[in-house]
Design an enzyme around this catalytic site. Sequence first.
Site, PDB file in Angstrom:
ATOM      1  N   ARG A 296       0.857  -1.195   0.000  1.00 24.78           N
ATOM      2  CA  ARG A 296       0.000   0.000   0.000  1.00 24.78           C
ATOM      3  C   ARG A 296       0.890   1.241   0.000  1.00 24.78           C
ATOM      4  O   ARG A 296       2.105   1.126   0.110  1.00 24.78           O
ATOM      5  CB  ARG A 296      -0.847   0.018   1.268  1.00 24.78           C
ATOM      6  CG  ARG A 296       0.020  -0.116   2.519  1.00 24.78           C
ATOM      7  CD  ARG A 296      -0.704   0.169   3.792  1.00 24.78           C
ATOM      8  NE  ARG A 296      -0.050  -0.361   4.962  1.00 24.78           N
ATOM      9  CZ  ARG A 296       0.984   0.175   5.593  1.00 24.78           C
ATOM     10  NH1 ARG A 296       1.513   1.308   5.146  1.00 24.78           N
ATOM     11  NH2 ARG A 296       1.523  -0.392   6.648  1.00 24.78           N
ATOM     12  N   ARG A 343       6.106  12.812  12.407  1.00 23.25           N
ATOM     13  CA  ARG A 343       4.686  12.504  12.595  1.00 23.25           C
ATOM     14  C   ARG A 343       4.200  13.261  13.825  1.00 23.25           C
ATOM     15  O   ARG A 343       4.671  13.005  14.930  1.00 23.25           O
ATOM     16  CB  ARG A 343       4.476  11.015  12.829  1.00 23.25           C
ATOM     17  CG  ARG A 343       4.852  10.161  11.650  1.00 23.25           C
ATOM     18  CD  ARG A 343       4.354   8.736  11.874  1.00 23.25           C
ATOM     19  NE  ARG A 343       4.881   7.843  10.871  1.00 23.25           N
ATOM     20  CZ  ARG A 343       4.419   6.623  10.648  1.00 23.25           C
ATOM     21  NH1 ARG A 343       3.423   6.151  11.380  1.00 23.25           N
ATOM     22  NH2 ARG A 343       4.951   5.851   9.713  1.00 23.25           N
TER      23      ARG A 343
END
Length: 450
Positions: A296, A343
């Site tokens: 993915r 992040r």
Amino acid sequence: MASAPFKQILIANRGEIALRVICACKDLGIPTVAVFSEADRDSLPVRFADKAICIGPPKSARSYLDIPSIISAAEIARVDAIHPGYGFLSENERFAEVCRVSGIKFIGPTPEIIAAMGIKERARAIMKEHGVPILPGSAGVLSGPEEGLEMAEKIGYPVILKASAGGGGRGMRIVNRAEDLPGLLTQAQQEAGASFSSADVYLEKYIGAPRHIEFQILADEHGNVEILGERDCSIQRRHQKLLEESPSPALRPEVRTRVMAKLREAIRAIGYTNAGTVEFLMDEQGDLYFIEVNARIQVEHPVTEAVTGTDLVKAQIRIAAGERLPDILGGPVEFRGHAIECRINAENPETFAPSPGRITGLNLPGGVGIRVDTHAYQEGVIPPYYDSLVAKLIAHGRDRAEAIQRMKRALDLFVVEGIHTSIPLHKRILNDPDFVAGHFDTNFIKRWHA
Ligand code: ADP
């Protein structure tokens, strides 16, 4: 490109990645359909997609993981493709299969490839067969403690027990001594059974201070394969990535060249298509060993976009439409400078406990070399039901030092009020002399607390 590759794309996801896919579709001139749970009614993907359809209550099992609801939305909206983002249904072979039988293009690998890569010890065997180095370990699922003990004796302790269907760092146990193995195996099997579809566990050599290095793959449906360099994701907490960069400050050029050549062959031989990431661990000698394939797009894809100038989500869509990789890339992949991603999670920077809630104040940084991918906005809510990612902050510079400097400047200007975030943690990482020197492994954060 003469015409848009698809008439309309549904995005089976939420948050920043849903918005990211909407941006790629806008660039390609493709109208989008967002699906959303009741918790995301006021979210930016709902606002910026061309259409939005509510698919259920907040709980993922009844919304973002509910295959019939999503397929119904796709049929009502008459889309011809679905982008699954990451997480949720992105590596669910049944979803990819349902899309196929419904005549909707799943933007990702085939169900067969997703299934094969999803069973980690099977992916290990496939990579080994094609000459990609793997860590010594069990040939398949452990039959029981006897086989585990025999295997560990042969390899030498420590070893690690890992869930075959694992993800997110769950179902793993490190074994230092033979007498602990049976008990830890039971624990790993129970955790795997509770978290995933299967309680199967395999064993491999444990590397004490590894670096996590992964390669970005693009493969079209005509046998063309490209590797867009690597990302170093060694800055982790609890086996979860916090900061990623490209290129790796530690990967030796000859190792990179050797592993990439084997990998390209393997990816072509197994008939892999669309985007994917192949993850490796690097040992103290600087050698790489395959650990798993993520079939993915990944959270950290923007660092690769920054250094290669390639829009990976656009590439995914064009590959799914049957276009050829040389046309999509428009020439050989060239690497420019250095990129880092932080992040920004809604969490307590000390305890890492999630910190959902309303964002009462927000300033997003910008300026030269900075990119922010986020679904956050002033007065927006980070719901408690999903992952805690608030934003991805990406800095690009001519070299690593410039990327670090720009990241520090952007973190200083990044203000999120009303919830706790990992911004203070990232500032600490960026100021750490070992980080700045490029000397770190996956235990970097753990060592602070020791
Ligand atoms: P998951 O799919 O749960 O994320 P991975 O196989 O990708 O599991 O491993 C996640 C992280 O766990 C790695 O980045 C690394 O930090 C650690 N890890 C996994 N396997 C090993 C190993 N054999 N030796 C040392 N650390 C490991």
